[in-house]
Write an enzyme that holds these catalytic residues in place. Structure first.
Site, PDB file in Angstrom:
ATOM      1  N   VAL B  14      52.010  44.704  54.295  1.00  0.00           N
ATOM      2  CA  VAL B  14      52.258  44.966  52.779  1.00  0.00           C
ATOM      3  C   VAL B  14      52.334  46.437  53.244  1.00  0.00           C
ATOM      4  O   VAL B  14      52.603  46.923  52.101  1.00  0.00           O
ATOM      5  CB  VAL B  14      50.643  44.200  51.867  1.00  0.00           C
ATOM      6  CG1 VAL B  14      50.673  45.459  50.825  1.00  0.00           C
ATOM      7  CG2 VAL B  14      50.799  42.727  51.732  1.00  0.00           C
ATOM      8  N   VAL B 132      46.307  39.734  42.874  1.00  0.00           N
ATOM      9  CA  VAL B 132      46.652  38.630  42.207  1.00  0.00           C
ATOM     10  C   VAL B 132      48.761  38.746  41.549  1.00  0.00           C
ATOM     11  O   VAL B 132      48.287  39.243  40.710  1.00  0.00           O
ATOM     12  CB  VAL B 132      45.781  38.286  40.897  1.00  0.00           C
ATOM     13  CG1 VAL B 132      46.224  36.718  39.937  1.00  0.00           C
ATOM     14  CG2 VAL B 132      44.370  38.676  41.112  1.00  0.00           C
ATOM     15  N   GLY B 187      56.484  31.397  59.198  1.00  0.00           N
ATOM     16  CA  GLY B 187      56.384  32.600  58.645  1.00  0.00           C
ATOM     17  C   GLY B 187      55.516  32.490  56.915  1.00  0.00           C
ATOM     18  O   GLY B 187      55.138  33.677  56.464  1.00  0.00           O
ATOM     19  N   LYS B 205      41.223  34.826  43.730  1.00  0.00           N
ATOM     20  CA  LYS B 205      41.972  35.041  42.204  1.00  0.00           C
ATOM     21  C   LYS B 205      41.992  34.267  41.291  1.00  0.00           C
ATOM     22  O   LYS B 205      41.458  35.725  39.780  1.00  0.00           O
ATOM     23  CB  LYS B 205      43.602  34.454  42.939  1.00  0.00           C
ATOM     24  CG  LYS B 205      44.232  35.160  43.996  1.00  0.00           C
ATOM     25  CD  LYS B 205      45.775  34.750  44.949  1.00  0.00           C
ATOM     26  CE  LYS B 205      46.634  35.511  45.361  1.00  0.00           C
ATOM     27  NZ  LYS B 205      47.389  34.721  46.250  1.00  0.00           N
TER      28      LYS B 205
END
Lengths: 437, 437
Positions: B14, B132, B187, B205
């Protein structure tokens, strides 16, 4: 606790929803906002009719100016619809330093940039979540969720009336006119349904989204707009057999440099999420560079869903008022650029697509050879063809055809020639196919 | 032009997405924001590996404190995951007057209220859209779109790995273990897939969403959490025959007074939009009082989608910095109430639902009579039952059963008795059915 005063102009369906929510959820709003929202005035030409909302004496007025020029009012909610009076009122409210919430897509489609510019100059905001997709948070998502992203395309089912009619035609096999009549009786269609069924309402909403997505002005008249009134049960049935659903789709592909933008009935693959959006529900399926596909789904109209989106905008503006700020999320073109240019719209003649064609021919030998001959001479290659027994009024036979990706200009030229053939009984039905959404 | 300095802690997938987007879209962001976002520092333990993003010399550091304590840095992006170091760093950044963006659901699930309170006390914000549903704008929609509304229920497909495995099991009929192995090679699943396939990530979440929706603390351990590792191709196949799809669902129904909240594999009707959410995609289907049903759909993970949500949060905080404001949208319980209470969670034993049961019995006369006798004595009424030929390992025969709405406590009692019968070869498979979403 700070008090924020709101005035509503237009006490129709959405106005009633807004008033109901502000009353019903007053404590909740106070808690979430840390301020009190007071519904100070409501203006409407009809202040006699009972809308089922108990209001304090003196709230109702038949003079919108009493709201627009009231120095106490912080937020004006414009819900009268139309473009003339609404524009004047919105501009005056903005000049008087008031924030405006509007659900008026026709107004924003036509005068959006002028209004947003005026708002920015006066240090106020115009919020408009309810103008497209009712309660679906598409405006907020484009402005904030996609703040760092480039939109590549979006496809919207944006009119509940049209989607309701098409859904019932699909489920029950009825005629457009019969189901429209039902829809009118049930309150899902207006007495004059033109705006909804002919795609004009959808076009207004598409223009609002294009302006927002690409930061440019949009010329309504350049958007090809075709409604659903010519769709027959035969088309719906045959589309189903081929694995498609027919939806009135707002289509936009492109960038700020130019877009392929249009409204028309569209065959979409039945496995696509948008094909599952039925009845009065709306959805926007959007593709952007980094985020990829996103779909937002929900009620695009109705007293409480749309009312709820308007109140969410009131809350958002109130949060700015509480924090003593404004223009936090600028309407894109206003930010940095004085003058927003007009976005180039690709003329429908220049698009390429796959097509569904339904020919209405006399049942005679050699028809298919004549039709396919003309198609071939216009560079149109047939993908599949089905001829069934006599099923149409006037004794003609329907021939269904899917053609490979072709130029719209070639298709139009071919259909002109085909429709002149003496064997053809009606104008050929053409529906564009959208596979790549 | 104002400059806003950003520091990223954690240069993994990320983080790489965020750095890529900030670089790639720098001009766009400048235009939309009216300010410059500068990626000043990135901290990671590994500062050698090439992530394919060209950075200026001196940007990389192996010491997160160089970001947290840098007086120039306005926004700290926490992307290291986990709950201990991430909590310390976030608290320190907040105390140092920095806004924080985080994608860390485990952190927010466990320590959210403490962190949000600390942020409010220090006049900064913690933005967490990416925590989330990745790029799906669910946080923004609850905080802003539903600002005036009461959430009644929501159902989420919130883990891409689990959804990918279930989708492939549905499409191909393969075993859980085989497809998990494939997913790891491709992956889509981590070397240790426990968090994803056992529902723990989904539970984190769900806790974040409950806290946001109802403004209360959530105790993780009270959320019944069951993963997908016991689902067999037989279950998926039979569910399909009955018109259902199996999804790992986060379920929440209720109000701030208490919720029925749980995570487990769930049979949902194949006609529901959520049943069409496949592969690694995520969605949240939400019902609220005024807005009605809403669904948000998109990529719940991945470098660019999640990176894009993080950058959208950076933009949102930057807009506040430009306007010199903060805490514009308070995390609900922090607003007005000093102490947020803990929300009551209905224990799984107290729920009522319809159930799918798969018994593995020896192929002998009288089995069904024994099983149905026990069910009947426990107030469980059979809706349908199907017994097919020998198909399971060990020679046992599967008996598939749907039962009418029953109490979970009755079902558990009955299954305990049934599983003790000598004719049963394996523990009975139970999957809850969700019809009313």
């Amino acid at each position: 606790m700070k008090k924020i005063s709101v005035g509503i102009i237009g006490f129709g369906t959405v106005g009633t929803g807004v008033a109901t929510i502000l009353k019903k959820n007053a404590a909740l709003l106070r808690q979430r906002l840390g301020a009190t929202i007071e519904l100070k005035r409501i203006a409407d030409l009809d202040i006699q009719r009972d809308r089922g909302v108990a209001l304090k004496p003196g709230v109702l007025t038949s003079d919108a100016n009493e709201i627009i020029n009231d120095p106490d009012i912080d937020i004006v909610v414009e819900l009268i619809g139309g473009t003339n009076a609404a524009k004047k009122m919105t501009l005056q409210a903005v000049k008087n330093g008031k924030h405006v919430v509007t659900a008026n897509k026709a107004l924003l489609s036509k005068h959006g940039h002028e209004l947003f510019s005026a708002a920015a100059e006066n240090g106020v905001d115009i919020a408009f979540e309810a103008s497209v997709g009712g309660g679906i948070p598409i405006i907020r998502t484009i402005q904030e969720g996609l703040a760092s992203d480039r939109i590549l395309s979006f496809f919207g089912i944006l009119n509940g009336t049209a989607n309701y009619i098409l859904s019932r035609m699909t489920d029950e096999g009825g005629d457009f006119q019969d189901i429209l009549k039902d829809a009118q009786e049930e309150g899902y269609a207006e007495a004059d349904p033109t705006f909804d069924v002919e795609g004009i309402d959808t076009m207004h909403k598409l223009c609002v989204l294009i302006g927002l997505a690409f930061g440019k002005k949009v010329s309504e008249k350049k958007i090809y707009t075709e409604g659903i009134s010519k769709i027959t049960p035969l088309d719906i049935e045959f589309a189903r057999e081929l694995g498609y659903r027919i939806k009135l789709l707002a289509i936009c592909r492109g960038s700020e440099k130019g877009v392929d933008a249009r409204i028309h009935p569209t065959l979409i693959p039945e496995g696509h999420l948008l094909a599952q959006v039925n009845n009065t529900l709306n959805a926007v399926f959007l593709q952007s560079e980094d985020l990829g596909p996103t779909m937002l789904y929900g009620h695009g109209a109705g007293m409480m869903p749309t009312g709820s989106a308007v109140v969410a905008d009131i809350v958002s503006l109130s949060r700015d008022i509480v924090k003593n700020t404004a223009n936090r999320v600028p309407y894109l073109p206003v930010n940095g650029k004085k003058k927003a240019g007009e976005i180039a719209i690709k003329p429908i003649k220049e698009i390429e697509a796959r097509y569904y064609l339904r020919f209405s021919a006399i049942d005679k030998p050699g028809i298919l050879s004549q039709i396919s001959g003309i198609l071939g001479r216009n560079n149109i290659s047939i993908y599949s063809v089905v001829q069934k027994g006599r099923r149409m009024r006037g004794g003609s036979v329907p021939i269904f055809m899917l053609v490979h990706e072709s130029k719209e200009s070639d298709i139009q030229k071919a259909l002109k020639q085909i429709d002149r053939l003496s064997i053809l009984r009606q104008k050929t039905m053409l529906i564009r196919i959208e596979e790549g959404l």
